[in-house]
Motif scaffolding. Structure first.
Motif, PDB file in Angstrom:
ATOM      1  N   GLY A   1     -25.944  -0.866 -15.941  1.00  0.00           N
ATOM      2  CA  GLY A   1     -25.832  -1.054 -17.377  1.00  0.00           C
ATOM      3  C   GLY A   1     -26.087   0.169 -18.223  1.00  0.00           C
ATOM      4  O   GLY A   1     -25.932   0.114 -19.448  1.00  0.00           O
ATOM      5  N   GLY A   2     -26.489   1.253 -17.603  1.00  0.00           N
ATOM      6  CA  GLY A   2     -26.738   2.463 -18.379  1.00  0.00           C
ATOM      7  C   GLY A   2     -25.455   3.081 -18.886  1.00  0.00           C
ATOM      8  O   GLY A   2     -24.351   2.612 -18.593  1.00  0.00           O
ATOM      9  N   GLY A   3     -25.599   4.123 -19.660  1.00  0.00           N
ATOM     10  CA  GLY A   3     -24.435   4.808 -20.196  1.00  0.00           C
ATOM     11  C   GLY A   3     -24.818   5.801 -21.250  1.00  0.00           C
ATOM     12  O   GLY A   3     -26.000   6.102 -21.441  1.00  0.00           O
TER      13      GLY A   3
ATOM     14  N   VAL B   1     -24.740   6.612 -25.202  1.00  0.00           N
ATOM     15  CA  VAL B   1     -24.617   5.983 -26.514  1.00  0.00           C
ATOM     16  C   VAL B   1     -25.123   6.936 -27.579  1.00  0.00           C
ATOM     17  O   VAL B   1     -25.919   7.836 -27.290  1.00  0.00           O
ATOM     18  CB  VAL B   1     -25.394   4.649 -26.601  1.00  0.00           C
TER      19      VAL B   1
ATOM     20  N   SER C   1     -27.021   0.448 -28.741  1.00  0.00           N
ATOM     21  CA  SER C   1     -27.698  -0.532 -27.893  1.00  0.00           C
ATOM     22  C   SER C   1     -27.107  -0.518 -26.490  1.00  0.00           C
ATOM     23  O   SER C   1     -25.943  -0.156 -26.296  1.00  0.00           O
ATOM     24  CB  SER C   1     -27.530  -1.943 -28.477  1.00  0.00           C
ATOM     25  N   LEU C   2     -27.934  -0.912 -25.545  1.00  0.00           N
ATOM     26  CA  LEU C   2     -27.510  -1.104 -24.166  1.00  0.00           C
ATOM     27  C   LEU C   2     -28.285  -2.266 -23.575  1.00  0.00           C
ATOM     28  O   LEU C   2     -29.408  -2.555 -24.021  1.00  0.00           O
ATOM     29  CB  LEU C   2     -27.791   0.149 -23.318  1.00  0.00           C
ATOM     30  N   ARG C   3     -27.700  -2.890 -22.564  1.00  0.00           N
ATOM     31  CA  ARG C   3     -28.432  -3.892 -21.801  1.00  0.00           C
ATOM     32  C   ARG C   3     -28.392  -3.485 -20.338  1.00  0.00           C
ATOM     33  O   ARG C   3     -27.312  -3.380 -19.744  1.00  0.00           O
ATOM     34  CB  ARG C   3     -27.844  -5.293 -21.967  1.00  0.00           C
ATOM     35  N   LEU C   4     -29.575  -3.291 -19.786  1.00  0.00           N
ATOM     36  CA  LEU C   4     -29.710  -2.952 -18.380  1.00  0.00           C
ATOM     37  C   LEU C   4     -29.973  -4.219 -17.570  1.00  0.00           C
ATOM     38  O   LEU C   4     -30.601  -5.157 -18.067  1.00  0.00           O
ATOM     39  CB  LEU C   4     -30.855  -1.972 -18.159  1.00  0.00           C
TER      40      LEU C   4
ATOM     41  N   GLU D   1     -33.006  -5.267 -22.715  1.00  0.00           N
ATOM     42  CA  GLU D   1     -32.159  -5.082 -23.891  1.00  0.00           C
ATOM     43  C   GLU D   1     -32.762  -3.962 -24.719  1.00  0.00           C
ATOM     44  O   GLU D   1     -33.940  -4.041 -25.092  1.00  0.00           O
ATOM     45  CB  GLU D   1     -32.124  -6.361 -24.725  1.00  0.00           C
TER      46      GLU D   1
ATOM     47  N   SER E   1     -32.291  -1.589 -28.116  1.00  0.00           N
ATOM     48  CA  SER E   1     -31.593  -1.424 -29.387  1.00  0.00           C
ATOM     49  C   SER E   1     -32.213  -0.279 -30.166  1.00  0.00           C
ATOM     50  O   SER E   1     -33.296   0.191 -29.842  1.00  0.00           O
ATOM     51  CB  SER E   1     -31.633  -2.721 -30.192  1.00  0.00           C
TER      52      SER E   1
ATOM     53  N   VAL F   1     -29.494   6.475 -18.668  1.00  0.00           N
ATOM     54  CA  VAL F   1     -29.294   6.201 -20.091  1.00  0.00           C
ATOM     55  C   VAL F   1     -29.362   7.542 -20.820  1.00  0.00           C
ATOM     56  O   VAL F   1     -30.338   8.276 -20.679  1.00  0.00           O
ATOM     57  CB  VAL F   1     -30.377   5.250 -20.637  1.00  0.00           C
TER      58      VAL F   1
END
Length: 114
Positions: A8-10, A12, A17-20, A81, A83, A110
């Motif tokens: 779920g990383g990336g 941004v 926001s991201l959800r791992l 989560e 944010s 992340v």
């Protein structure tokens, strides 16, 4: 042998926001307190959040109010989560049992750009 898999990383932008997600093979995590940890270059791996299966949670001061640890309805996936991300949240995020110290997985990167 327990294998932890984070995803779920990336990349941004700040404020995003991201959800791992975290899953474990070889272990039943439904009754295990799980933690999300962050590793950044030159620093020790640090605990950023932990969640007890019954619902109680703890957060590192820097992420409180921005990160939420939770589980799937079946309780076998642990989420983080995130944010209002900040550049200082950049790092490799790992999950692990809070007290059982299983082998670490690869983690998920992340990266938050300013």
């Amino acid at each position: 042998q327990v294998q932890l898999v984070e995803s779920g990383g990336g990349l941004v932008q700040a404020g995003g926001s991201l959800r791992l997600s975290c899953t474990a093979s070889g272990a039943d995590i439904r009754g295990v307190t799980m933690g999300w940890y962050r590793q950044t270059p030159g620093k020790e791996r640090e605990l950023v959040a932990r969640g007890h299966p019954a619902g109680s949670t703890w957060y590192m001061a820097d992420v409180k109010g921005r990160f939420t640890i939770s589980r799937s309805d079946t309780k076998d996936i642990v989420y983080l989560e995130m944010s209002n991300l900040k550049p200082e949240d950049t790092g490799i995020y790992h999950c692990n049992a809070y007290t059982l110290n299983w082998n670490w997985g690869q983690g998920t990167q992340v990266t938050v750009s300013s």
